[in-house]
Motif scaffolding. Structure first.
Motif, short mmCIF file in Angstrom:
data_model
loop_
_atom_site.label_atom_id
_atom_site.label_comp_id
_atom_site.label_asym_id
_atom_site.label_seq_id
_atom_site.Cartn_x
_atom_site.Cartn_y
_atom_site.Cartn_z
N LYS A 1 126.80 -69.62 39.03
CA LYS A 1 128.11 -69.40 39.64
C LYS A 1 128.73 -68.09 39.16
CE LYS A 1 132.32 -72.01 40.76
NZ LYS A 1 133.05 -73.28 40.52
N ALA A 2 128.57 -67.78 37.87
CA ALA A 2 129.14 -66.55 37.31
C ALA A 2 128.50 -65.31 37.93
CB ALA A 2 128.98 -66.53 35.80
N VAL A 3 127.18 -65.36 38.19
CA VAL A 3 126.50 -64.23 38.83
C VAL A 3 127.09 -63.98 40.22
CG1 VAL A 3 124.30 -63.43 39.77
CG2 VAL A 3 124.36 -64.52 37.53
N LEU A 4 127.30 -65.05 40.99
CA LEU A 4 127.86 -64.91 42.33
C LEU A 4 129.29 -64.34 42.27
CD1 LEU A 4 126.66 -68.31 43.85
CD2 LEU A 4 125.68 -66.04 44.30
N LYS A 5 130.08 -64.85 41.33
CA LYS A 5 131.46 -64.37 41.19
C LYS A 5 131.48 -62.89 40.81
CE LYS A 5 133.68 -68.73 39.83
NZ LYS A 5 134.41 -69.41 38.73
#
Length: 303
Positions: free
Chosen positions: A94-98
């Motif tokens: 999720k952090a990579v996408l954000k």
């Protein structure tokens, strides 16, 4: 039997309520977000290092860390099993996408604009809306969305201090009234000169909004041909080259000042001395590059 879903469907689920995801779906950057090759390598239960993610996004590790710092409260949700520490950064699915959405929107919104979209305070904390648990049946999706929006509006109204919300005893209706005492205090606290300044600021703000709308249209046209992205990449490469050249000059001066070599030593050991000099310069550049580059990029983006 366990059902499998595509990466696009999973991303839609994970980012359904994300403010930046809602924004990016209304911009030309949406196509870039869905078409990048790194999505094929993402595994939901894995953590990734910043150099690995920087390679996916075609930026340096220093550049990636520059955009992680102001958005830590948004990128990293509180989790006991997270491997991220004060010195080591690990990014989950999720952090990579954000982080990718931040990089795609940064040129249009800048850091301050993104922080406003995410409701991040000056202290770096993200103000999250609390979820109210209820035992009643959920309304249809459209009605539920409107109820949530109305709840957010009422919460923001109450936070201003300008309104009172009370419930009548007989009719059980909610009544919204203006907080006259608070409003009077605020008006008295504002000098007349300040009121004039506020009026000027309001006028300037309207003008800036009009200019911003025109600029936004121009940027969207440039985005179609990737001209803006190319210009930014060229400028960043130029900044990096300037930093490296400056560090080499500093290293050469430092080496010359600290190493006075006799004439005959220069004559018979010229090759060895040249190698030692070049090794010193490379070590100096490697030691100071990240810090200098991060500062140069920070000055560029805030200018």
């Amino acid at each position: 039997m366990e059902l499998t879903i595509s990466i696009e469907e999973r991303i839609q689920e994970v980012l359904a309520k994300d403010p930046l995801f809602q924004v990016i779906q209304e911009t030309t950057a949406e196509q870039n977000f869905w078409s990048e090759p790194y999505l094929l390598e993402l595994v939901e239960k894995k953590y990734y290092s910043t150099p690995e993610v920087a390679g996916w996004f075609d930026v340096t590790d220093a550049q990636l860390r520059y955009y992680i710092k102001p958005f830590e409260s948004y990128l990293f949700e509180e989790a006991e099993d997270s491997p991220t520490t004060s010195t080591v950064i690990r990014l989950d699915f999720k952090a990579v996408l954000k982080l990718r959405m931040i990089l795609l929107l940064k040129d249009e919104y800048r850091v301050k604009g993104l922080k406003r979209l995410l409701n991040i305070s000056d202290h770096g904390h993200m103000v999250r809306q609390k979820t109210v648990v209820t035992t009643e049946l959920a309304p249809p999706d459209d009605l539920a969305q409107r109820v949530t929006m109305l709840s957010h509006i009422i919460t923001q109204m109450m936070n201003t201090g300008l309104f009172h919300i009370e419930q009548e005893t007989e009719s059980q209706q909610m009544i919204v009234s203006l907080n006259q005492e608070f409003l009077t205090q605020q008006i008295q606290a504002v000098p007349s000169e300040t009121s004039e300044i506020l009026a000027e600021i309001t006028e300037d703000t309207q003008q800036l909004k009009s200019e911003n709308a025109a600029l936004k249209k121009q940027l969207e046209e440039l985005n179609q041909d990737n001209k803006q992205d190319i210009a930014i990449l060229i400028r960043r490469r130029h900044i990096e080259n300037e930093v490296v050249a400056t560090l080499r000059d500093e290293a050469l001066r430092t080496y010359t000042e600290n190493n006075s070599t006799p004439f005959f030593a220069k004559l018979f050991r010229s090759s060895q001395l040249a190698m030692e000099q070049e090794r010193f310069i490379l070590d100096y550049v490697q030691t100071h590059l990240n810090e200098r580059l991060e500062k140069a990029l920070s000055d560029y983006h805030e200018s």
